[in-house]
Write an enzyme that holds these catalytic residues in place. Sequence first.
Site, PDB file in Angstrom:
ATOM      1  N   HIS A 152       0.843  -1.202   0.000  1.00 42.58           N
ATOM      2  CA  HIS A 152       0.000   0.000   0.000  1.00 42.58           C
ATOM      3  C   HIS A 152       0.880   1.254   0.000  1.00 42.58           C
ATOM      4  O   HIS A 152       2.020   1.211   0.482  1.00 42.58           O
ATOM      5  CB  HIS A 152      -0.857   0.057   1.271  1.00 42.58           C
ATOM      6  CG  HIS A 152      -1.985  -0.912   1.309  1.00 42.58           C
ATOM      7  ND1 HIS A 152      -2.186  -1.774   2.371  1.00 42.58           N
ATOM      8  CD2 HIS A 152      -2.997  -1.153   0.448  1.00 42.58           C
ATOM      9  CE1 HIS A 152      -3.273  -2.502   2.150  1.00 42.58           C
ATOM     10  NE2 HIS A 152      -3.785  -2.157   0.990  1.00 42.58           N
ATOM     11  N   CYS A 246      -1.642   1.419   9.719  1.00 44.03           N
ATOM     12  CA  CYS A 246      -2.562   0.380   9.225  1.00 44.03           C
ATOM     13  C   CYS A 246      -3.542  -0.094  10.293  1.00 44.03           C
ATOM     14  O   CYS A 246      -4.606  -0.599   9.967  1.00 44.03           O
ATOM     15  CB  CYS A 246      -1.790  -0.845   8.765  1.00 44.03           C
ATOM     16  SG  CYS A 246      -0.508  -0.496   7.620  1.00 44.03           S
TER      17      CYS A 246
HETATM   18  N1  LIG Z   1      -2.555  -0.044   5.325  1.00 43.29           N
HETATM   19  C1  LIG Z   1      -1.753  -1.064   5.242  1.00 43.29           C
HETATM   20  N2  LIG Z   1      -0.543  -0.946   4.750  1.00 43.29           N
HETATM   21  N3  LIG Z   1      -2.252  -2.267   5.634  1.00 43.29           N
HETATM   22  C2  LIG Z   1      -1.513  -3.461   5.733  1.00 43.29           C
HETATM   23  C3  LIG Z   1      -2.387  -4.654   5.598  1.00 43.29           C
HETATM   24  C4  LIG Z   1      -1.670  -5.944   5.797  1.00 43.29           C
HETATM   25  C5  LIG Z   1      -2.540  -7.158   5.562  1.00 43.29           C
HETATM   26  N4  LIG Z   1      -1.850  -8.342   5.985  1.00 43.29           N
HETATM   27  C6  LIG Z   1      -2.915  -7.285   4.096  1.00 43.29           C
HETATM   28  O1  LIG Z   1      -2.145  -7.828   3.335  1.00 43.29           O
HETATM   29  O2  LIG Z   1      -3.959  -6.848   3.687  1.00 43.29           O
END
Ligand SMILES: NC(=[NH2+])NCCC[C@H](N)C(=O)O
Length: 255
Positions: A152, A246
């Site tokens: 992200h 997150c």
């Molecule tokens: N806003 C973020 N960077 N979120 C991380 C999410 C991690 C989660 N394990 C996924 O892959 O969806």
Amino acid sequence: MQINEVINQTQAYYVNDNINQTKAVEQHSNLIHHMESIGIEVIKLNELEHLNEQVFTRDIGFTIGNTFFVSAMKEDIRKKEQNILLDWLQRNKVAYFPFETASIEGGDVIIDHSKVWVGISDRTSKEAVAVLQSQLPNHEVSPIKLRKDILHLDCIFNIIDAQTALIYPPAMDSDAYLMLKEEYTLIEVTEEEQFHLGPNVLSLGNKHVISLPENKRMNQKLTEMGFRITEVPFSEIIKSGGSFRCCTLPLIRTS
Ligand SMILES: NC(=[NH2+])NCCC[C@H](N)C(=O)O
């Protein structure tokens, strides 16, 4: 919280080691404790045992102005988290705009007043960005193309006060980098800091930032620039690919 189904590169790295659940729960409670101790009201959604990614609440929606947008999650396992959010929104009579087709996740959406930066990633599509722009005629929504391995936008870029942002330049399109350079004083993080999700700090306003103790150089640099850093251990949770930003989802934005 466990890595059962690998859905990002960080999890692929940590899958054998996996997550110490007791420690992860303790670290998460500690984060909440810090937030509450400075007067933030923390609302927790119902937790479901089998939803291993539910702690990453940032991705399921986002507030811009007076509108709450419900994300369209890309991964099946994460789509199930949406029912709990929708139930909460309905029970609390919060109006929302649901993304229904093209996928978009909150970790790719970074808001700075009328400017909205959106990562184009494996999770967030150009189509969704166009829908978002059409919903926000008074905002300027700018797409930022991310390198393939980056989950992200908030894993490589984060705004921490009115003019300062953390960034890992090699992981984004060079035009986007130049555009951001025009807007902010950029603090570059190293490859290792990015791997430990250094940019994914939680900015609490008034130059107060929650950051990982491991990112010593970055924290020192921020301190020298006048930021107040609270180091909160989060080593187990980051193994699943997300850190402080997150794990939070601001519901109210004043501007
Ligand atoms: N806003 C973020 N960077 N979120 C991380 C999410 C991690 C989660 N394990 C996924 O892959 O969806």
